[in-house]
Design a protein around this motif. Structure first.
Motif, mmCIF file in Angstrom:
data_model
loop_
_atom_site.group_PDB
_atom_site.id
_atom_site.type_symbol
_atom_site.label_atom_id
_atom_site.label_comp_id
_atom_site.label_asym_id
_atom_site.label_seq_id
_atom_site.Cartn_x
_atom_site.Cartn_y
_atom_site.Cartn_z
ATOM 1 N N ALA A 1 19.998 -116.812 -65.550
ATOM 2 C CA ALA A 1 19.186 -118.251 -66.134
ATOM 3 C C ALA A 1 20.766 -118.774 -67.097
ATOM 4 N N GLU A 2 20.365 -120.372 -67.917
ATOM 5 C CA GLU A 2 21.000 -120.829 -68.500
ATOM 6 C C GLU A 2 20.616 -119.917 -69.971
ATOM 7 N N PRO A 3 22.206 -119.325 -70.528
ATOM 8 C CA PRO A 3 22.452 -118.923 -71.157
ATOM 9 C C PRO A 3 21.904 -119.757 -73.021
ATOM 10 N N TYR A 4 21.855 -119.980 -74.373
ATOM 11 C CA TYR A 4 21.035 -119.801 -75.304
ATOM 12 C C TYR A 4 22.359 -120.794 -76.337
ATOM 13 N N ILE A 5 22.352 -121.748 -76.280
ATOM 14 C CA ILE A 5 23.668 -122.547 -76.743
ATOM 15 C C ILE A 5 23.594 -122.403 -78.355
ATOM 16 N N PRO A 6 23.595 -121.232 -78.926
ATOM 17 C CA PRO A 6 23.541 -121.944 -81.291
ATOM 18 C C PRO A 6 23.665 -122.996 -80.835
ATOM 19 N N LYS A 7 23.480 -123.271 -82.119
ATOM 20 C CA LYS A 7 23.878 -124.519 -82.894
ATOM 21 C C LYS A 7 25.027 -124.483 -83.542
ATOM 22 N N PRO A 8 25.926 -125.952 -83.677
ATOM 23 C CA PRO A 8 27.307 -126.366 -83.815
ATOM 24 C C PRO A 8 27.436 -125.157 -85.559
ATOM 25 N N SER B 1 29.735 -115.453 -83.305
ATOM 26 C CA SER B 1 28.703 -114.410 -81.448
ATOM 27 C C SER B 1 28.081 -115.525 -80.628
ATOM 28 N N HIS B 2 28.239 -116.516 -80.972
ATOM 29 C CA HIS B 2 28.549 -118.114 -80.311
ATOM 30 C C HIS B 2 29.220 -117.699 -78.974
ATOM 31 N N GLY B 3 28.344 -118.048 -77.825
ATOM 32 C CA GLY B 3 29.249 -117.760 -76.074
ATOM 33 C C GLY B 3 28.835 -116.292 -75.798
ATOM 34 N N ARG B 4 28.080 -115.168 -76.914
ATOM 35 C CA ARG B 4 27.232 -114.001 -76.172
ATOM 36 C C ARG B 4 25.719 -114.405 -75.713
ATOM 37 N N ALA B 5 25.823 -113.181 -75.036
ATOM 38 C CA ALA B 5 24.057 -113.958 -74.548
ATOM 39 C C ALA B 5 23.177 -113.471 -75.338
ATOM 40 N N GLU B 6 23.562 -112.665 -76.919
ATOM 41 C CA GLU B 6 22.357 -112.920 -77.621
ATOM 42 C C GLU B 6 22.831 -112.238 -78.937
ATOM 43 N N GLY B 7 22.548 -112.663 -80.346
ATOM 44 C CA GLY B 7 22.517 -112.218 -81.781
ATOM 45 C C GLY B 7 22.835 -110.899 -81.920
ATOM 46 N N MET B 8 23.220 -110.872 -83.148
ATOM 47 C CA MET B 8 23.203 -109.268 -83.169
ATOM 48 C C MET B 8 22.257 -109.024 -84.037
ATOM 49 N N PRO B 9 21.357 -108.057 -83.702
ATOM 50 C CA PRO B 9 20.052 -107.273 -84.564
ATOM 51 C C PRO B 9 20.841 -106.368 -85.980
ATOM 52 N N VAL B 10 20.118 -106.415 -86.844
ATOM 53 C CA VAL B 10 20.086 -106.259 -88.018
ATOM 54 C C VAL B 10 18.870 -105.124 -88.354
ATOM 55 N N GLU C 1 22.081 -118.513 -87.164
ATOM 56 C CA GLU C 1 20.976 -118.746 -87.390
ATOM 57 C C GLU C 1 19.848 -118.337 -86.519
ATOM 58 N N VAL C 2 18.654 -117.298 -87.057
ATOM 59 C CA VAL C 2 17.641 -116.395 -86.900
ATOM 60 C C VAL C 2 17.557 -116.667 -85.405
ATOM 61 N N THR C 3 17.216 -116.426 -84.812
ATOM 62 C CA THR C 3 16.416 -116.344 -83.150
ATOM 63 C C THR C 3 15.116 -115.094 -83.046
ATOM 64 N N GLU C 4 15.122 -114.468 -84.141
ATOM 65 C CA GLU C 4 14.267 -112.864 -83.736
ATOM 66 C C GLU C 4 13.768 -112.251 -85.620
ATOM 67 N N VAL C 5 12.571 -112.451 -85.316
ATOM 68 C CA VAL C 5 11.920 -111.444 -86.364
ATOM 69 C C VAL C 5 11.048 -110.784 -85.819
ATOM 70 N N LYS C 6 11.004 -109.245 -85.898
ATOM 71 C CA LYS C 6 10.058 -108.458 -85.504
ATOM 72 C C LYS C 6 9.976 -107.151 -86.508
ATOM 73 N N LYS C 7 8.661 -107.479 -86.906
ATOM 74 C CA LYS C 7 8.405 -106.799 -88.649
ATOM 75 C C LYS C 7 8.016 -104.740 -88.207
ATOM 76 N N ALA C 8 8.616 -104.333 -89.198
ATOM 77 C CA ALA C 8 8.492 -102.919 -89.212
ATOM 78 C C ALA C 8 8.014 -102.352 -89.006
ATOM 79 N N GLY C 9 8.135 -101.399 -87.740
ATOM 80 C CA GLY C 9 6.598 -100.696 -87.070
ATOM 81 C C GLY C 9 6.590 -101.460 -85.107
ATOM 82 N N GLU C 10 7.259 -102.835 -85.494
ATOM 83 C CA GLU C 10 7.426 -102.825 -84.123
ATOM 84 C C GLU C 10 8.290 -102.114 -82.981
ATOM 85 N N GLU C 11 8.890 -102.019 -81.671
ATOM 86 C CA GLU C 11 9.750 -101.360 -81.378
ATOM 87 C C GLU C 11 10.686 -102.085 -81.138
ATOM 88 N N PRO C 12 11.375 -100.578 -82.317
ATOM 89 C CA PRO C 12 12.833 -101.669 -81.972
ATOM 90 C C PRO C 12 13.787 -101.988 -80.527
#
Length: 380
Positions: free
Chosen positions: A215-222, A276-285, A339-350
């Motif tokens: 796939a085409e990679p996601y390009i984060p905001k500069p 993290s730019h250039g990596r496939a995904e951001g860092m989950p915390v 740059e926030v790409t995802e928010v998963k609420k507590a209780g959702e599958e980690p």
């Protein structure tokens, strides 16, 4: 003349499986035996010299019933050929059969084709999604691989420069098509040159790879996207400063929620220490969880998907008096552009970490050793 008891070689073979003894060690020992002038310590006289005499006379055991011995090469004497067999790697089908083709690249990486895919082809600049298991030849045990979800790797120069193992993995993926299955050998020289001090030798690593998607990679905001005036500013009593550049959408992250974000980490002088730019995904915390410095976790509170946020972290909520390599001095204030790409609420599958692997095995797109992620908290 020095001699080598074949029982020692059997022990050496066993040690090879635990990565405590290398073929180079064995070669050096055999070479020493072959060129010894007869005055070697501990082997040139006495009992072992007698063993050598028996062997020279064509016998294969000494008077006390010791095992056979191997002498160095002498004129008119045939030396016995020594072979050390590494344990067999338990590949599953189809990787346990004969490859359709094999190719060795200039850097020593070996490609063995087992199933030729029919989908999109992996080329530079794309993001490859794949399942893989990496086996160390010294132990025949898996030392890295994807677990709960496929690994993702962006095939770009940044990742090639980031880590030589990632560079080798990119070489191994180039040319594969979706549905294809390939074995990739990363030579021991690449592994050992980039291993931590005192790490056990693994030998070559064979990767059994199945390509899932291209796939085409996601390009984060500069970085210049964060230069706009903030729409919201929060300077907290603990010294943390939060500047929201854009609003984002969806629910705001709270304690216990998991937030995934791309980031650029800088010092106050503008020098960049990680990204993290250039990596496939951001860092989950996980907010409030372990594994990141306190300021990074606190800086994600209230974040929404799509939000751009700048967080300024004082030393007390960062690395404190601990320098991090040669890029983050002690008592540094840290600036993160998030740059926030995802928010998963507590209780959702980690969400498992991308390309999760055992702690001793580096991931293909791991950061450089001297460019720490904004992760280790005190005592971890």
């Amino acid at each position: 003349m020095r001699t080598i008891d074949l029982r020692f070689l059997a022990l050496a073979g066993a040690l090879l499986t635990t990565a405590c003894f290398t073929p180079a060690d064995l070669a050096a020992e055999v070479a020493a035996a072959s060129h010894d002038d007869g005055h070697g310590e501990g082997h040139g006289e006495g009992e072992h010299a007698a063993e050598g005499e028996h062997a020279a006379e064509g016998e294969h055991a000494d008077a006390e019933g010791h095992g056979p011995v191997v002498e160095g090469i002498q004129p008119d004497t045939k030396a016995r050929k020594l072979e050390i067999k590494l344990p067999e790697i338990p590949f599953e089908a189809p990787f346990d059969g004969k490859p359709k083709s094999e190719k060795t690249l200039a850097n020593g990486v070996v490609l063995q084709e087992y199933v030729v895919g029919t989908g999109d082809e992996v080329v530079e600049g794309k993001m490859a999604e794949f399942q893989f298991t990496g086996y160390a030849t010294a132990s025949a045990q898996p030392v890295m691989g994807s677990r709960l979800k496929p690994a993702k790797l962006v095939l770009n120069q940044e990742n090639r420069d980031r880590d030589p193992i990632a560079n080798a993995m990119i070489d191994g993926l180039i040319g594969m098509k979706v549905g294809g299955k390939r074995k990739v050998k990363v030579p021991a020289s690449i592994i050992e040159d980039n291993a931590p001090p005192n790490a056990p030798a693994l030998g070559d690593i064979w990767m059994a790879v199945e390509l899932i998607d291209v796939a085409e990679p996601y390009i984060p905001k500069p970085a210049d996207a964060f230069e706009a005036d903030p729409i919201n500013t929060d300077k907290r009593d603990d010294g943390l400063e939060v500047y929201d550049i854009t609003e984002g959408e969806g629910p705001a992250a709270e304690n216990g929620d998991q937030v995934t974000a791309h980031y650029i980490g800088r010092l106050t002088d503008g020098s960049e220490f990680d990204s993290s730019h250039g990596r496939a995904e951001g860092m989950p915390v996980v907010i409030g969880g372990r594994g990141v410095i306190p300021g990074f976790s606190l800086g994600l509170e209230g974040a929404k998907k799509g939000m751009l946020r700048k967080v300024v972290i004082p030393p007390e909520l960062g690395y404190g008096s601990r320098a991090q390599g040669n890029k983050i001095p002690a008592n540094s204030t840290l600036v993160f552009l998030l740059e926030v790409t995802e928010v998963k609420k507590a209780g959702e599958e980690p969400k498992p970490a991308e390309g999760a692997a055992p702690p001793e095995a580096p991931k293909p797109d791991a950061p450089k050793p001297d460019a720490p992620k904004p992760a280790p908290a005190d005592g971890e």
